[in-house]
Every structure is written in C-alpha cells, then in structure tokens.
Enzyme design. Structure first.
Site, PDB file in Angstrom:
ATOM      1  N   LYS A 197       0.824  -1.277   0.006  1.00 48.52           N
ATOM      2  CA  LYS A 197       0.073   0.155  -0.095  1.00 48.52           C
ATOM      3  C   LYS A 197       0.940   1.227   0.070  1.00 48.52           C
ATOM      4  O   LYS A 197       1.961   1.446   0.272  1.00 48.52           O
ATOM      5  CB  LYS A 197      -1.202   0.022   1.229  1.00 48.52           C
ATOM      6  CG  LYS A 197      -2.179  -0.937   0.751  1.00 48.52           C
ATOM      7  CD  LYS A 197      -3.433  -0.864   1.679  1.00 48.52           C
ATOM      8  CE  LYS A 197      -4.316  -1.850   1.196  1.00 48.52           C
ATOM      9  NZ  LYS A 197      -5.519  -2.025   2.130  1.00 48.52           N
ATOM     10  N   ARG A 239      -4.024  -9.934   4.613  1.00 47.22           N
ATOM     11  CA  ARG A 239      -4.341 -10.282   3.146  1.00 47.22           C
ATOM     12  C   ARG A 239      -3.234  -9.463   2.157  1.00 47.22           C
ATOM     13  O   ARG A 239      -2.920  -8.365   2.165  1.00 47.22           O
ATOM     14  CB  ARG A 239      -5.584  -9.078   2.715  1.00 47.22           C
ATOM     15  CG  ARG A 239      -6.003  -9.334   1.431  1.00 47.22           C
ATOM     16  CD  ARG A 239      -7.559  -8.178   1.260  1.00 47.22           C
ATOM     17  NE  ARG A 239      -8.050  -8.171  -0.127  1.00 47.22           N
ATOM     18  CZ  ARG A 239      -7.314  -7.403  -1.028  1.00 47.22           C
ATOM     19  NH1 ARG A 239      -6.134  -6.700  -0.859  1.00 47.22           N
ATOM     20  NH2 ARG A 239      -7.835  -7.356  -2.170  1.00 47.22           N
TER      21      ARG A 239
HETATM   22  N1  HH2 Z   1      -7.714  -3.573   0.452  1.00 48.77           N
HETATM   23  C1  HH2 Z   1      -7.787  -3.594  -0.733  1.00 48.77           C
HETATM   24  C2  HH2 Z   1      -8.804  -4.477  -1.067  1.00 48.77           C
HETATM   25  N2  HH2 Z   1      -9.446  -5.207  -0.230  1.00 48.77           N
HETATM   26  N3  HH2 Z   1      -9.765  -5.907   1.856  1.00 48.77           N
HETATM   27  C3  HH2 Z   1      -9.763  -6.038   3.106  1.00 48.77           C
HETATM   28  N4  HH2 Z   1     -10.433  -6.969   3.873  1.00 48.77           N
HETATM   29  N5  HH2 Z   1      -8.694  -5.422   3.621  1.00 48.77           N
HETATM   30  C4  HH2 Z   1      -7.929  -4.298   2.826  1.00 48.77           C
HETATM   31  O1  HH2 Z   1      -7.011  -3.940   3.345  1.00 48.77           O
HETATM   32  C5  HH2 Z   1      -8.285  -4.322   1.453  1.00 48.77           C
HETATM   33  C6  HH2 Z   1      -9.181  -5.257   0.948  1.00 48.77           C
HETATM   34  C7  HH2 Z   1      -7.115  -2.711  -1.722  1.00 48.77           C
HETATM   35  O2  HH2 Z   1      -6.018  -3.686  -2.106  1.00 48.77           O
HETATM   36  P1  HH2 Z   1      -6.025  -4.288  -3.679  1.00 48.77           P
HETATM   37  O3  HH2 Z   1      -7.047  -5.300  -3.779  1.00 48.77           O
HETATM   38  O4  HH2 Z   1      -4.838  -4.827  -3.799  1.00 48.77           O
HETATM   39  O5  HH2 Z   1      -6.111  -3.319  -4.809  1.00 48.77           O
HETATM   40  P2  HH2 Z   1      -7.209  -2.627  -5.591  1.00 48.77           P
HETATM   41  O6  HH2 Z   1      -8.455  -1.945  -4.720  1.00 48.77           O
HETATM   42  O7  HH2 Z   1      -6.538  -1.443  -6.279  1.00 48.77           O
HETATM   43  O8  HH2 Z   1      -7.722  -3.754  -6.422  1.00 48.77           O
END
Ligand code: HH2
Length: 263
Positions: A197, A239
């Site tokens: 992040k 995660r």
């Molecule tokens: N962060 C993201 C997405 N889903 N779910 C939970 N429970 N906790 C988190 O911190 C969280 C989440 C954001 O990360 P990512 O899926 O890698 O990126 P994007 O939202 O750009 O797809």
C-alpha cells in the site's frame, strides 16, 4: 489470504489477471505458496478508482470463483455489491470480503462468513481529506457495532478489518497498526491488509536510495514487516499479494513466540 485482482486498474497487479485462465492459475499458485484463502476481486477500490457496473464485475469474477472453488480452494469475494456477492456465493465463495461494510444482511441471508472492513468515504474521494477526532476509537467502535449486529442477525462468522488506506492519512494508518491489539481484544477475529500500500511507499522511499515514494512493486520490506507485526499483535489473517514471502516471515515470528513461550 492471497489476492487475485481480476481488474485492469488495481494499484499493484492491475492488468495481470484480467484473463480468467491467468487469474485461476495465479489463485492456485497462491494456495501452493501457503494461502488459506484466495480473495477474488473485480473492482479496484484504490484511491480515485472508477466504479465498475454489476454486469462487468460479475463477468470478471464468477468464472474465477467457480474454477477455484471446484478445486477445493476457500474463496472469498471482494465486492461491495449485493448482486455480485450473491452470484459469487452461488459459484462457491464462502466469505464476503466487504470493503464497504454494508453487506452484513446479505451474509446473514446467505449464511456465509463476512469480513467487515472500515472505510471513510468512497474510493473516488476518500483520500481527499480524511478526518477523525480519534481514529483508533472511532474505527474500533464502528467495527464492533457492525459485527455485533451482524452476529445477532445470524452471520455465522464475522471478521473485522481496520481498512488500512481507506479514508486514512499515513498517520491514521500507523496509529491503527500500532493499536491492533485493541481490536484483537474484542475477541472478534481480526484481518488486515497493508500489502504494497501507498503509505509504505511514502514511508520507505525507493530501494535505490532516492527520496521518491517506492512504487507498488518495491514495497516488499514494508509489506512483510507490517504483516509480521500484525500477526505478532494477534491478527488472525493478513491479506497479501506476496504469499510465499509472507508465510515465511509470519512463520518466523510465530517461531520466535514459541521460543519465548518455552524459555
Ligand atoms: N484492501 C484492498 C482491497 N480489499 N479487503 C480487506 N479486507 N482489507 C484491505 O485492506 C483491502 C481489501 C486494496 O488492495 P488491492 O485489492 O490490492 O487493490 P485494488 O483495490 O486497487 O484492487
């Protein structure tokens, strides 16, 4: 929990798994690396992300969810939409990973586990000016209230997640990480996502020593350090994108705790 983003625009792996076959293979590889859950998402919720319509989100995730579930993988669906959640559960998902924390009633109706993540505002604008009087207390109170009513409504298993980076400044993120033990003390299972992040990039800088923020692919030290910290604080699930490295780091921390316990 390993992440599979079936999106063109996720902040760290956008575009890598838009092909269903590539997404399924990646999910299976994450399980081979040690993931207990694979979290499948079809809508980026990064700051400034454009919302995706229901039909497109379903098209992205459902073949991946059903193929992984058919292989015996525990699949979680990362969505904010009731329609997508219902279809994903029908396809074999058993956990709703809900970054809007609005699907408690749907989880109760479907009889599946629910992860309620705290967020302030919508992805498009949530990083404009996040504000809290006391971030730790406010996040804690909101999550416990939502979890309590979901359990009372019959959701079989409720996870809480402070939502690192979702309507939070870097200071807010660090305060929440420093006080994870307070969430753990509620007795509810806690999960957290720090992997790759932005605040890690800003805090660590680039590994080449320049003062620019590190890009998403260059944040592994911060991702591992915060995952290990979270697990040492009692968090039950992290995660992450880099499963093999995280499993190794977390096992090491678990081993150290064991050494301390028998000393
Ligand atoms: N962060 C993201 C997405 N889903 N779910 C939970 N429970 N906790 C988190 O911190 C969280 C989440 C954001 O990360 P990512 O899926 O890698 O990126 P994007 O939202 O750009 O797809």
């Amino acid at each position: 929990m390993g992440v599979v983003n079936v999106t063109p625009d996720s902040f760290s792996d956008g575009g890598r798994f838009t092909d269903h076959r590539a997404a399924i293979e990646h999910g299976l590889a994450l399980v081979a690396e040690g993931a207990s859950w694979v979290d499948v998402g079809g809508e980026s919720t990064r700051p400034g992300a454009t919302p995706v319509d229901e039909a497109e989100e379903r098209r992205r995730v459902l073949p991946v969810v059903s193929a992984l579930a058919a292989e015996g993988v525990s699949v979680s669906i990362d969505t904010r939409k009731p329609v997508v959640a219902r279809a994903a559960v029908e396809a074999g998902a058993t956990l709703l990973n809900d970054v809007g924390a609005g699907l408690g009633a749907v989880a109760a109706e479907l009889g599946v586990a629910w992860a309620a993540m705290h967020a302030q505002g919508e992805p498009a604008t949530m990083q404009d000016a996040p504000h809290y009087d006391d971030v730790v207390a406010e996040v804690h109170e909101e999550l416990v209230a939502k979890a309590t009513s979901a359990l009372a409504a019959g959701v079989p298993e409720v996870w809480i997640d402070p939502g690192i980076g979702f309507g939070k400044t870097h200071e807010h993120n660090l305060s929440l990480l420093a006080h994870l033990d307070g969430l753990v003390a509620t007795g509810l299972p806690v999960m957290v996502g720090t992997s790759r992040k932005g605040f890690l990039g800003a805090l660590l800088g680039r590994s080449d020593g320049t003062s620019d923020p590190a890009p998403a692919g260059d944040r592994i030290e911060g991702s591992l350090a915060t995952a290990a910290w979270a697990v040492a604080s009692g968090v039950r699930m992290v995660r992450v994108h880099d499963v093999a490295a995280t499993v190794a780091a977390v096992q090491l921390v678990g081993g150290l705790e064991f050494e301390v316990a028998i000393a």
